[in-house]
Write an enzyme that holds these catalytic residues in place. Structure first.
Site, PDB file in Angstrom:
ATOM      1  N   ASP A 139      29.726  88.793  16.972  1.00 55.41           N
ATOM      2  CA  ASP A 139      29.996  87.655  16.503  1.00 55.41           C
ATOM      3  C   ASP A 139      31.115  86.997  17.379  1.00 55.41           C
ATOM      4  O   ASP A 139      32.329  88.065  17.126  1.00 55.41           O
ATOM      5  CB  ASP A 139      30.245  87.738  14.900  1.00 55.41           C
ATOM      6  CG  ASP A 139      30.262  86.453  15.344  1.00 55.41           C
ATOM      7  OD1 ASP A 139      30.525  85.745  15.056  1.00 55.41           O
ATOM      8  OD2 ASP A 139      30.444  86.209  13.510  1.00 55.41           O
TER       9      ASP A 139
ATOM     10  N   GLY B 259      25.869  79.189  20.756  1.00 52.24           N
ATOM     11  CA  GLY B 259      25.233  79.079  21.505  1.00 52.24           C
ATOM     12  C   GLY B 259      25.885  78.032  22.599  1.00 52.24           C
ATOM     13  O   GLY B 259      25.450  77.141  23.404  1.00 52.24           O
TER      14      GLY B 259
ATOM     15  N   ASP C 192      26.225  78.193  11.582  1.00 51.22           N
ATOM     16  CA  ASP C 192      25.915  78.956  10.133  1.00 51.22           C
ATOM     17  C   ASP C 192      25.020  77.813   9.638  1.00 51.22           C
ATOM     18  O   ASP C 192      25.517  76.770   9.572  1.00 51.22           O
ATOM     19  CB  ASP C 192      27.354  78.775   8.908  1.00 51.22           C
ATOM     20  CG  ASP C 192      27.862  80.506  10.192  1.00 51.22           C
ATOM     21  OD1 ASP C 192      27.700  80.561  11.235  1.00 51.22           O
ATOM     22  OD2 ASP C 192      28.580  81.001   9.209  1.00 51.22           O
TER      23      ASP C 192
HETATM   24  C1  GLA Z   1      30.008  84.059  11.348  1.00 49.01           C
HETATM   25  C2  GLA Z   1      28.557  84.469  11.538  1.00 49.01           C
HETATM   26  C3  GLA Z   1      27.723  84.445  10.176  1.00 49.01           C
HETATM   27  C4  GLA Z   1      28.584  85.295   9.726  1.00 49.01           C
HETATM   28  C5  GLA Z   1      30.372  85.332   9.416  1.00 49.01           C
HETATM   29  C6  GLA Z   1      30.528  86.530   9.305  1.00 49.01           C
HETATM   30  O1  GLA Z   1      30.572  82.791  10.740  1.00 49.01           O
HETATM   31  O2  GLA Z   1      28.061  82.822  12.410  1.00 49.01           O
HETATM   32  O3  GLA Z   1      26.406  84.088  10.188  1.00 49.01           O
HETATM   33  O4  GLA Z   1      28.244  86.567  10.203  1.00 49.01           O
HETATM   34  O5  GLA Z   1      30.820  85.208  10.784  1.00 49.01           O
HETATM   35  O6  GLA Z   1      31.919  86.487   8.813  1.00 49.01           O
END
Ligand code: GLA
Length: 723
Positions: free
Chosen positions: A473, A516, A537
């Site tokens: 991430d 993306g 998210d």
């Molecule tokens: C981001 C990701 C989520 C999750 C959080 C964890 O927001 O997009 O899916 O993994 O981090 O902190």
């Protein structure tokens, strides 16, 4: 901090403004920061206009992080005070703000809150000197967004009087047998009123039954009313409490959680996808997913050299050294009979030949995930039979790392994960796979330790614990990347991790999470990504679900086996992003849309809810093998959007057997009779086509020229069409 979240909490509970609410649907808006902007005297006539229910990224301010101000002008009539029994408290309901707010009325600070997922509700004394009754006032919200989505979102925003009715909560509970509505008096005093419940047929709007009861609720009391005894049909249930002294009302409306998936047959049935990808020499772990009366007996014909097989649980293990396609026959039997299915293990470079299916901890537990919580969901996945439908991965998201590495630079799991290797072994022993999460930056999105400059250590640790899946991430890598906007700079951290993952002696499915950026679907395969998040998210609201799901219009060009676009995890069941969980706010129809659309999109299917608390509706939603088979189709195509207008959309996916899966989605708030003409959706080959309902697993017959369906609000008709 949260990534590109979206908006507007309507849905499972239908929320509406009450009669005397002062609605704040749009504001004057300006980026930047200036302490004077809180003052009543500030001239904002040249400011832009913005809606409140939607982050600013969706309203013409893409990628904006930092400060911005919302200014709402409103008239405060003293009549709302007069019409209240309690006259002392004014409520300012702001819903959610991403990330932080400072809120002022006429220049005076009335509240501030930090954190994107928190509902803001500030209460003021009506006698406050800064309030101007029967005059114009200005409410100013200074918003700070540290990254990702920004602004005011989450649903209705309003100002109203706190009153006696605020002491009452209305609730509704469903189980397979009945629906119960309840009233609870949170105060210490007696509250009297009328409790009116109605059952309506949503297709015809015909009221089927009404119960009207006088209720006298003592302080702290709860009152229950049984509304329905057999919750199998799609019905609308509404419960209203009308308080006697003020005549103010509170209403809750829900759709019954009607189940479409037929029960699994007693006869054996193999539900596993037809292919499985592995690298030569890597350990194979593959559990045959099969339903039917237990005990089931498993066998395999033509098992390749190097593999072994457990006939009692259907788990294939071992390794294959030579590259190539290995075809075999899976056989499952029980007292009722026997079934078989052709299955191929492809030993090569590409993993995840069908989209990964399983569970991830984020949407339920957020940073509070622990080994115990993961195990309780894993055990429930087995006990409730989800494993028999192909759900396999158990993925830890953010929140598992100690803040400091050991002296060799290795990451240490925190005390919530006392033994990662033992956890991996436990999962593998049950035929499940083990996933983990990190960031290419120094910190994860949740502020935990990232992998920056320790990629080799981390990949080695993952392999030693038996990790099968890594979600990587972006988050704090933004600090490293700085102002570099080249494509190479966005690919770099993923290429570094790719190289160290490939050196491991086990296969680790690589999930890119960077929302993306730089059209990741165009190059995710170059860094050996198996799936890539395409958006920010997801949340359990219709706005979030529909804006993410229906925006996946170009990704199909790049999707193929082992390379999947990921519109984020499933928001079904018990969610919470933290310690306390709530049932998804999506209506049952929105959930049917969610799963159908994700299967059409060939998305990774990762259950976001706590499986240990799964209810019948959610279990059935996730156990429909015909629906799942659309996602797991070996051709690996992604659906195309064929029709899109403000009322409905049609999406179509080509399947390996030559048929097409078609989702007819109703975007509107009422039932719609939607026709799909074979010609319009480019299925011209023959005039009459066989149509099969995937949710009901039922043939609907042959349809000449077109097919018409009455689709529920925000719902779907999901069909498979054959010549
Ligand atoms: C981001 C990701 C989520 C999750 C959080 C964890 O927001 O997009 O899916 O993994 O981090 O902190």
């Amino acid at each position: 901090m949260k990534k590109w979240i979206t908006i507007l909490a309507t849905t499972f509970t239908i929320q509406s403004f009450a009669q005397q609410d002062i609605k704040l649907e749009q504001a004057k808006f300006k980026q930047g920061d200036n302490a004077e902007w809180k003052e009543l005297s500030t001239n904002d006539s040249q400011w832009a206009t913005i809606k409140t229910g939607m982050i600013w990224e969706l309203q013409g301010y893409p990628d904006y992080n930092g400060y911005a101000w919302y200014r709402f002008h409103f008239f405060l009539p003293s009549s709302i005070k007069q019409n209240s029994l309690w006259k002392d408290s004014l409520r300012v309901f702001l819903n959610k703000v991403d990330d932080n707010d400072e809120t002022y009325i006429n220049g005076t600070l009335i509240g501030k809150t930090e954190g994107w997922n928190i509902t803001r509700e500030y209460h003021l004394a009506t006698a406050s000197s800064f309030l101007k009754w029967d005059a114009d006032n200005v409410l100013c919200v200074r918003v700070f967004d540290s990254g990702g989505g920004g602004g005011m979102y989450g649903g209705n925003i309003f100002i109203n009087m706190m009153d006696i009715i605020d002491n009452i909560t209305v609730n509704m509970q469903f189980n397979a047998k009945q629906c119960t509505a309840s009233l609870h008096n949170k105060s210490f005093k007696n509250i009297d009123g009328e409790f009116i419940t109605t059952v309506t047929n949503p297709e015809t709007n015909k009221v089927l039954s009404t119960i009207n009861k006088k209720v006298s609720l003592k302080g702290g009391d709860t009152y229950l009313s049984n509304i329905l005894t057999n919750v199998t049909e799609r019905l609308l249930i509404s419960a209203t409490f009308k308080e006697t002294q003020t005549k103010k009302t509170i209403t809750l409306t829900k759709t019954t959680p009607y189940i479409l998936t037929p029960s699994s047959s007693a006869f054996p049935k193999i539900n596993s996808a037809k292919v499985f990808g592995v690298r030569s020499g890597s350990p194979v772990l593959y559990k045959i997913a099969a339903t039917g009366d237990k005990p089931l007996k498993y066998s395999v014909e033509n098992l390749p050299k190097g593999l072994k097989f457990d006939a009692t649980n259907g788990i294939i293990t071992g390794k294959i050294d030579e590259r190539g396609d290995y075809s075999m026959k899976l056989i499952v039997s029980n007292v009722k009979g026997k079934t078989e299915k052709k299955f191929t293990i492809k030993v090569g470079d590409v993993l995840a030949l069908t989209p990964p299916m399983g569970w991830n901890s984020w949407n339920c537990w957020g940073l509070s995930v622990s080994s115990e919580k993961l195990k309780s969901s894993a055990q429930a996945l087995i006990d409730k039979g989800l494993i028999d439908h192909g759900w396999t991965y158990m993925n830890i998201d953010d929140g598992w790392e100690e803040p400091i590495r050991d002296e060799k630079g290795n990451v240490i799991p925190n005390k919530k994960f006392p033994d990662m290797k033992a956890l991996g072994d436990w999962l593998h022993g049950k035929g499940l796979k083990f996933g983990i999460y990190s960031s290419p930056g120094p910190k994860t999105c949740g502020g935990y330790l990232g992998s920056y400059q320790h990629e080799i250590n981390d990949a080695n640790s993952y392999a030693s614990w038996g990790i099968d899946y890594l979600k990587y991430d972006w988050c704090s890598y933004e600090e490293i990347n700085g102002k570099d906007t080249t494509l190479a700079s966005y690919q770099k951290p993923y290429a570094i991790m790719r190289d160290v993952l490939l050196k491991q002696k086990r296969d680790i499915t690589f999930s890119l999470c960077q929302y993306g950026m730089k059209n990741v679907w165009e190059w995710g395969d170059k860094v050996n990504g198996n799936c890539w998040r395409t958006t920010g998210d997801i949340e359990d609201t219709w706005e979030s679900l529909s804006s993410i799901g229906f925006s996946q219009t170009v990704q199909y060009k790049y999707t193929k086996p082992g390379r999947w676009s990921d519109p984020d995890m499933l928001v079904v069941g018990q969610l919470g992003w933290g310690e306390s969980l709530h049932a998804t706010k999506l209506t049952p129809d929105e959930q049917y849309t969610h799963i159908s659309l994700w299967c059409l999109l060939s998305a990774p299917l990762l259950i976001g809810g706590d499986i240990s608390k799964i209810d019948d509706f959610t279990l059935n939603l996730l156990s429909n093998d015909e629906v799942i088979a659309v996602d797991q189709d070996v051709l690996g195509k992604e659906a195309k959007q064929i029709v899109a207008n403000s009322i409905y959309q049609v999406w179509m996916k080509e399947l390996e057997d030559g048929s097409h899966a078609i989702g007819i989605f109703n975007l509107s708030n009422k039932y719609q009779n939607i026709s799909v003409s074979w010609n319009d959706i480019e299925l011209k080959k023959s005039i009459s086509k066989k149509v099969h309902d995937l949710w009901r697993q039922k043939n609907l017959g042959s349809f000449k020229d077109s097919f018409t369906s009455n689709v529920a609000p925000h719902g779907v008709t999901f069909i498979k069409v054959n010549d």
